[in-house]
Design an enzyme around this catalytic site. Structure first.
Site, PDB file in Angstrom:
ATOM      1  N   ASP A 102       0.839  -1.201   0.000  1.00 46.99           N
ATOM      2  CA  ASP A 102       0.000   0.000   0.000  1.00 46.99           C
ATOM      3  C   ASP A 102       0.879   1.260   0.000  1.00 46.99           C
ATOM      4  OD1 ASP A 102      -2.176  -1.668   0.216  1.00 46.99           O
ATOM      5  OD2 ASP A 102      -2.309  -1.464   2.404  1.00 46.99           O
TER       6      ASP A 102
HETATM    7  N1  URA Z   1      -1.311  -6.020   3.798  1.00 40.52           N
HETATM    8  C1  URA Z   1      -1.785  -4.769   3.849  1.00 40.52           C
HETATM    9  O1  URA Z   1      -2.820  -4.525   4.449  1.00 40.52           O
HETATM   10  N2  URA Z   1      -1.104  -3.810   3.200  1.00 40.52           N
HETATM   11  C2  URA Z   1       0.055  -4.020   2.550  1.00 40.52           C
HETATM   12  O2  URA Z   1       0.654  -3.086   2.003  1.00 40.52           O
HETATM   13  C3  URA Z   1       0.546  -5.334   2.514  1.00 40.52           C
HETATM   14  C4  URA Z   1      -0.149  -6.316   3.145  1.00 40.52           C
END
Ligand code: URA
Length: 230
Positions: A102
């Site tokens: 993310d």
């Molecule tokens: N899980 C999440 O919630 N975000 C990420 O960036 C990676 C795994």
């Protein structure tokens, strides 16, 4: 291969610009200035542009990057800078992330131009383990270890999450190992137990452990690449 095609490919510029650079005598082949784009290049010849050797891209490329917050893992985004900002390689736009993080997640991103290799990392069939360092808003309790091991029912998902290993470091910090890559999986798993992830960092994918400082990258070793070829 034609010289103009080779230059356009390796410098990431159009053939029109390539021809301007050729006319400006900026390109040499084995030390000799070449002005014609139609020049036929053989693989062993040395091409230099502006005095710098162009290393031919003949093999797939594999890198690890320590992604800071605020960068997206897609290679094209109208609103945010992408991870390619950090990658100083020719034709970097040919690379893609083998498993995205993310915008606000930091840590290990693997980049490659080898689609089959990245498929082994991201496909649920291969159960590739990813290790995350998690910081949460509310205190962690020991019963979560079993809950995460047994699987969590995430909103709008048909199946439980696969067994995950939670190691509680202290009240607000844990390490979580998951072998899937569902959308926002870690954040949604903690949301499902009424907690909230305030910081998330990926430190490992399979056997590959992040070992470069934030914002930096390095090529993977042969052993690291091979670890996903089984
Ligand atoms: N899980 C999440 O919630 N975000 C990420 O960036 C990676 C795994």
């Amino acid at each position: 291969m034609r010289l103009d095609k080779f230059l356009a490919h390796h410098l990431g510029i159009s053939r029109t610009i390539v021809n301007k650079e050729l006319k400006a005598k900026k390109v040499t082949v084995d030390g000799e200035i070449i002005k014609s784009g139609a020049y036929q290049l053989s693989p062993e010849q040395l091409v230099e542009y502006d005095g710098y050797e162009i290393i031919p891209i003949t093999q797939n490329r594999y890198f690890m990057l320590n992604k800071p917050q605020g960068y997206v893992c897609s290679t094209d985004d109208p609103d945010h800078p992408t991870i390619l900002y950090f990658i100083d390689e020719p034709m970097s736009e040919k690379l893609h992330a083998a498993g995205r993080l993310d915008l606000d997640t930091t840590g290990l991103v693997l980049l490659t131009d080898d689609g089959q290799w990245s498929h082994r990392i991201t496909s649920p069939k291969h159960h590739c383990e990813k290790v995350y360092q998690v910081t949460v808003e509310h205190p962690l309790t020991d019963n979560l270890i079993e809950i995460f091991h047994n699987g969590i029912q995430l909103k709008s998902e048909k199946t439980l999450t696969k067994p995950a290993k939670l190691t509680i470091i202290d009240e607000y910090h844990a390490e979580l190992t998951i072998s899937e890559g569902r959308y926002h999986q870690v954040k949604r798993m903690f949301a499902a137990v009424n907690n909230h992830v305030t910081a998330l960092h990926r430190k490992q994918i399979g056997n590959i452990i992040l070992d470069v400082p934030e914002g930096e990258y390095r090529p993977l070793t042969e052993d690291e690449i091979k670890s996903f070829c089984k």
